[in-house]
Write a protein that holds these residues in place. Structure first.
Motif, PDB file in Angstrom:
ATOM      1  N   LEU A   1     -14.289  24.283  17.229  1.00 52.35           N
ATOM      2  CA  LEU A   1     -14.180  23.377  16.088  1.00 52.35           C
ATOM      3  C   LEU A   1     -12.782  23.389  15.472  1.00 52.35           C
ATOM      4  O   LEU A   1     -12.253  22.330  15.103  1.00 52.35           O
ATOM      5  N   VAL A   2     -12.162  24.569  15.378  1.00 50.38           N
ATOM      6  CA  VAL A   2     -10.820  24.650  14.797  1.00 50.38           C
ATOM      7  C   VAL A   2      -9.803  23.839  15.598  1.00 50.38           C
ATOM      8  O   VAL A   2      -9.058  23.037  15.022  1.00 50.38           O
ATOM      9  N   PRO A   3      -9.723  23.990  16.951  1.00 53.89           N
ATOM     10  CA  PRO A   3      -8.766  23.149  17.682  1.00 53.89           C
ATOM     11  C   PRO A   3      -9.079  21.664  17.576  1.00 53.89           C
ATOM     12  O   PRO A   3      -8.165  20.836  17.520  1.00 53.89           O
ATOM     13  N   TYR A   4     -10.366  21.311  17.529  1.00 49.51           N
ATOM     14  CA  TYR A   4     -10.732  19.903  17.355  1.00 49.51           C
ATOM     15  C   TYR A   4     -10.240  19.375  16.015  1.00 49.51           C
ATOM     16  O   TYR A   4      -9.613  18.305  15.934  1.00 49.51           O
ATOM     17  N   LEU A   5     -10.497  20.121  14.935  1.00 46.89           N
ATOM     18  CA  LEU A   5     -10.081  19.690  13.604  1.00 46.89           C
ATOM     19  C   LEU A   5      -8.561  19.675  13.477  1.00 46.89           C
ATOM     20  O   LEU A   5      -8.008  18.829  12.750  1.00 46.89           O
ATOM     21  N   PHE A   6      -7.892  20.562  14.174  1.00 49.33           N
ATOM     22  CA  PHE A   6      -6.427  20.560  14.177  1.00 49.33           C
ATOM     23  C   PHE A   6      -5.899  19.233  14.711  1.00 49.33           C
ATOM     24  O   PHE A   6      -4.980  18.636  14.145  1.00 49.33           O
ATOM     25  N   VAL A   7      -6.492  18.750  15.794  1.00 51.48           N
ATOM     26  CA  VAL A   7      -6.079  17.464  16.368  1.00 51.48           C
ATOM     27  C   VAL A   7      -6.412  16.319  15.419  1.00 51.48           C
ATOM     28  O   VAL A   7      -5.619  15.390  15.251  1.00 51.48           O
ATOM     29  N   VAL A   8      -7.571  16.381  14.780  1.00 56.72           N
ATOM     30  CA  VAL A   8      -7.964  15.340  13.828  1.00 56.72           C
ATOM     31  C   VAL A   8      -6.950  15.243  12.691  1.00 56.72           C
ATOM     32  O   VAL A   8      -6.514  14.143  12.305  1.00 56.72           O
ATOM     33  N   VAL A   9      -6.551  16.393  12.151  1.00 52.48           N
ATOM     34  CA  VAL A   9      -5.583  16.406  11.053  1.00 52.48           C
ATOM     35  C   VAL A   9      -4.216  15.908  11.530  1.00 52.48           C
ATOM     36  O   VAL A   9      -3.532  15.148  10.827  1.00 52.48           O
ATOM     37  N   CYS A  10      -3.818  16.311  12.729  1.00 47.67           N
ATOM     38  CA  CYS A  10      -2.537  15.840  13.289  1.00 47.67           C
ATOM     39  C   CYS A  10      -2.549  14.332  13.477  1.00 47.67           C
ATOM     40  O   CYS A  10      -1.552  13.647  13.190  1.00 47.67           O
ATOM     41  N   ASP A  11      -3.660  13.802  13.953  1.00 44.11           N
ATOM     42  CA  ASP A  11      -3.786  12.349  14.103  1.00 44.11           C
ATOM     43  C   ASP A  11      -3.666  11.648  12.752  1.00 44.11           C
ATOM     44  O   ASP A  11      -2.997  10.618  12.630  1.00 44.11           O
ATOM     45  N   PHE A  12      -4.331  12.205  11.745  1.00 42.84           N
ATOM     46  CA  PHE A  12      -4.283  11.638  10.404  1.00 42.84           C
ATOM     47  C   PHE A  12      -2.839  11.605   9.884  1.00 42.84           C
ATOM     48  O   PHE A  12      -2.378  10.584   9.356  1.00 42.84           O
ATOM     49  N   ALA A  13      -2.141  12.713  10.057  1.00 43.29           N
ATOM     50  CA  ALA A  13      -0.759  12.795   9.566  1.00 43.29           C
ATOM     51  C   ALA A  13       0.143  11.806  10.308  1.00 43.29           C
ATOM     52  O   ALA A  13       0.941  11.084   9.691  1.00 43.29           O
ATOM     53  N   TRP A  14       0.008  11.747  11.617  1.00 40.80           N
ATOM     54  CA  TRP A  14       0.860  10.887  12.427  1.00 40.80           C
ATOM     55  C   TRP A  14       0.612   9.408  12.126  1.00 40.80           C
ATOM     56  O   TRP A  14       1.549   8.633  11.926  1.00 40.80           O
ATOM     57  N   LEU A  15      -0.650   9.020  12.094  1.00 43.67           N
ATOM     58  CA  LEU A  15      -0.974   7.622  11.824  1.00 43.67           C
ATOM     59  C   LEU A  15      -0.593   7.217  10.400  1.00 43.67           C
ATOM     60  O   LEU A  15      -0.199   6.073  10.152  1.00 43.67           O
ATOM     61  N   SER A  16      -0.682   8.166   9.460  1.00 44.40           N
ATOM     62  CA  SER A  16      -0.267   7.884   8.085  1.00 44.40           C
ATOM     63  C   SER A  16       1.232   7.662   8.002  1.00 44.40           C
ATOM     64  O   SER A  16       1.708   6.771   7.286  1.00 44.40           O
ATOM     65  N   ILE A  17       1.988   8.465   8.744  1.00 36.92           N
ATOM     66  CA  ILE A  17       3.446   8.314   8.768  1.00 36.92           C
ATOM     67  C   ILE A  17       3.835   6.954   9.341  1.00 36.92           C
ATOM     68  O   ILE A  17       4.695   6.253   8.807  1.00 36.92           O
ATOM     69  N   LEU A  18       3.169   6.555  10.434  1.00 34.42           N
ATOM     70  CA  LEU A  18       3.463   5.263  11.048  1.00 34.42           C
ATOM     71  C   LEU A  18       3.115   4.116  10.093  1.00 34.42           C
ATOM     72  O   LEU A  18       3.863   3.142   9.977  1.00 34.42           O
ATOM     73  N   ALA A  19       1.967   4.242   9.417  1.00 33.54           N
ATOM     74  CA  ALA A  19       1.554   3.194   8.475  1.00 33.54           C
ATOM     75  C   ALA A  19       2.514   3.119   7.293  1.00 33.54           C
ATOM     76  O   ALA A  19       2.855   2.028   6.815  1.00 33.54           O
ATOM     77  N   LEU A  20       2.952   4.282   6.825  1.00 34.34           N
ATOM     78  CA  LEU A  20       3.893   4.310   5.706  1.00 34.34           C
ATOM     79  C   LEU A  20       5.221   3.678   6.094  1.00 34.34           C
ATOM     80  O   LEU A  20       5.831   2.935   5.309  1.00 34.34           O
ATOM     81  N   LYS A  21       5.645   3.940   7.318  1.00 31.24           N
ATOM     82  CA  LYS A  21       6.891   3.359   7.821  1.00 31.24           C
ATOM     83  C   LYS A  21       6.820   1.840   7.869  1.00 31.24           C
ATOM     84  O   LYS A  21       7.805   1.139   7.588  1.00 31.24           O
ATOM     85  N   ASP A  22       5.641   1.319   8.218  1.00 30.48           N
ATOM     86  CA  ASP A  22       5.454  -0.136   8.298  1.00 30.48           C
ATOM     87  C   ASP A  22       5.060  -0.751   6.956  1.00 30.48           C
ATOM     88  O   ASP A  22       4.843  -1.963   6.868  1.00 30.48           O
ATOM     89  N   GLY A  23       4.917   0.111   5.936  1.00 30.45           N
ATOM     90  CA  GLY A  23       4.514  -0.389   4.623  1.00 30.45           C
ATOM     91  C   GLY A  23       3.074  -0.824   4.559  1.00 30.45           C
ATOM     92  O   GLY A  23       2.706  -1.661   3.728  1.00 30.45           O
ATOM     93  N   LYS A  24       2.218  -0.253   5.420  1.00 31.16           N
ATOM     94  CA  LYS A  24       0.815  -0.657   5.473  1.00 31.16           C
ATOM     95  C   LYS A  24      -0.121   0.531   5.272  1.00 31.16           C
ATOM     96  O   LYS A  24      -1.248   0.538   5.768  1.00 31.16           O
ATOM     97  N   LEU A  25       0.341   1.534   4.562  1.00 36.67           N
ATOM     98  CA  LEU A  25      -0.459   2.736   4.389  1.00 36.67           C
ATOM     99  C   LEU A  25      -1.665   2.486   3.484  1.00 36.67           C
ATOM    100  O   LEU A  25      -1.530   2.041   2.350  1.00 36.67           O
ATOM    101  N   ASP A  26      -2.839   2.752   4.019  1.00 34.21           N
ATOM    102  CA  ASP A  26      -4.089   2.731   3.259  1.00 34.21           C
ATOM    103  C   ASP A  26      -4.605   4.164   3.253  1.00 34.21           C
ATOM    104  O   ASP A  26      -5.401   4.550   4.107  1.00 34.21           O
TER     105      ASP A  26
END
Length: 346
Positions: A70-95
């Motif tokens: 579960l820990v490695p799975y959640l680690f990937v989930v959090v990394c995905d969240f951070a990465w996708l948030s950064i991309l959305a913020l860069k495009d000005g579309k962060l929700d």
């Protein structure tokens, strides 16, 4: 209970995880992809089931499952969240609220992450948690009866899934569909663990393995199917189960052959190395294959590198080599993420 490592099992895991990498470097419509996706993940569930704990304290077992899966799975989930948030913020579309909700759904197994390869970790966590609860039953007959009953439900789900409109993002469905493969490893434990001796004594396995692989290729060629876990469901579930069984058998026989009869120590050591570290590879190869490579090729004006055999072969070798420093990094410094103990100083 301390489990003795079996070389052929680690070799089989090594072959399996290399097939996972190759499968994610291909696209729908390629025969190599159809062949790989018919059996590579059932193989992992069978191998995991071989080492299912038959007696384990509930609290200790639950803690181990959380730490190692579960820990490695959640680690990937959090990394995905951070990465996708950064991309959305860069495009000005962060929700942020929407992103956070998606992350929580992924963490609960009710949606899939961008790095969808880690569905296996969550599904295996659910299956092992079920086995942990079942193992608290005192009677062996009752315990195995429950496992067989759930396995029957798992097979029924595979056979009837295409008739129902169920959200394919639910990882619990993946766990249900793959339960039968895990239980197959559980019940065939002694046969699989003794396969190294069997391959040496009974050479019939050596011609049967390529025949079994031929069956996999034939079924994939005719039906062009995917296995139950990848959010696409075949219209020919019985043939899918046959292909999964044949592919798994061919792989474990090949692994036993490499472990005992083939004089290729470097190959054996390499496969064992990758097999022992398959979780690390599972966690990080997908973004490289599906995000990083397309981005790099896009810089040179190449829209697609996939469906070009030479490019895929070269990237497969490159990706495999990139896994080596990544494995070293996790084992040396990020060991707690993959459920390992702090390495001892030598």
């Amino acid at each position: 209970m301390t489990k003795k490592r079996v070389e052929s099992i680690d070799i089989a895991k090594g072959i399996g995880i290399l097939l996972v990498i190759l499968g994610h470097l291909t696209v729908d419509g390629q025969m190599v992809r159809f062949v790989i996706f018919t059996f590579h993940m059932p193989l992992f569930f069978v191998l995991s089931g071989v080492f299912a704990d038959k007696k384990q304290n509930l609290a200790d077992g639950a803690a181990k499952l959380v730490r190692t899966l579960l820990v490695p799975y959640l680690f990937v989930v959090v990394c995905d969240f951070a990465w996708l948030s950064i991309l959305a913020l860069k495009d000005g579309k962060l929700d942020f609220g929407g992103q956070l909700k998606h992350m929580l759904l992924c963490a609960a197994g009710l949606d899939k992450t961008y790095n969808s390869a880690v569905w296996f970790l969550f599904a295996l966590f659910i299956i092992k948690a079920a086995f942990l609860l079942i193992n608290q039953i005192g009677s062996k007959v009752a315990k195995e009866g429950v496992v067989l009953a759930i396995s029957a439900i798992s097979v029924a789900f595979i056979l009837t899934r295409r008739f129902f409109e169920i959200n394919e993002k639910y990882l619990y469905l993946s766990a249900l569909g793959c339960f039968v493969f895990y239980s197959a490893g559980y019940f065939l434990r002694d046969i699989i663990l003794n396969l190294e001796n069997s391959v040496q004594k009974h050479k019939i396995h050596l011609p049967l393995a390529p025949v079994s692989l031929g069956v996999v290729v034939l079924i994939a060629q005719i039906k062009q199917m995917f296995i139950v876990h990848v959010y696409r469901y075949t219209d020919h579930p019985l043939l899918m189960l046959v292909a999964a069984a044949c592919g798994t058998y061919a792989t474990v026989v090949l692994s036993a052959f490499i472990a005992t009869l083939l004089k290729a120590e470097r190959l054996k050591k390499a496969l064992i190395f990758f097999g022992k570290n398959s979780i690390v590879i599972l966690m990080i190869h997908y973004p490289i294959a599906r995000k990083f490579y397309p981005y790099v090729f896009g810089l040179f004006g190449i829209k697609e590198y996939v469906n070009r055999p030479l490019a895929e072969a070269a990237l497969f070798v490159l990706t495999t080599l990139l896994m080596i420093p990544a494995i070293y990094l996790f084992n040396k410094y990020l060991y707690y993420i993959i459920g390992k103990k702090k390495p001892t100083r030598t």
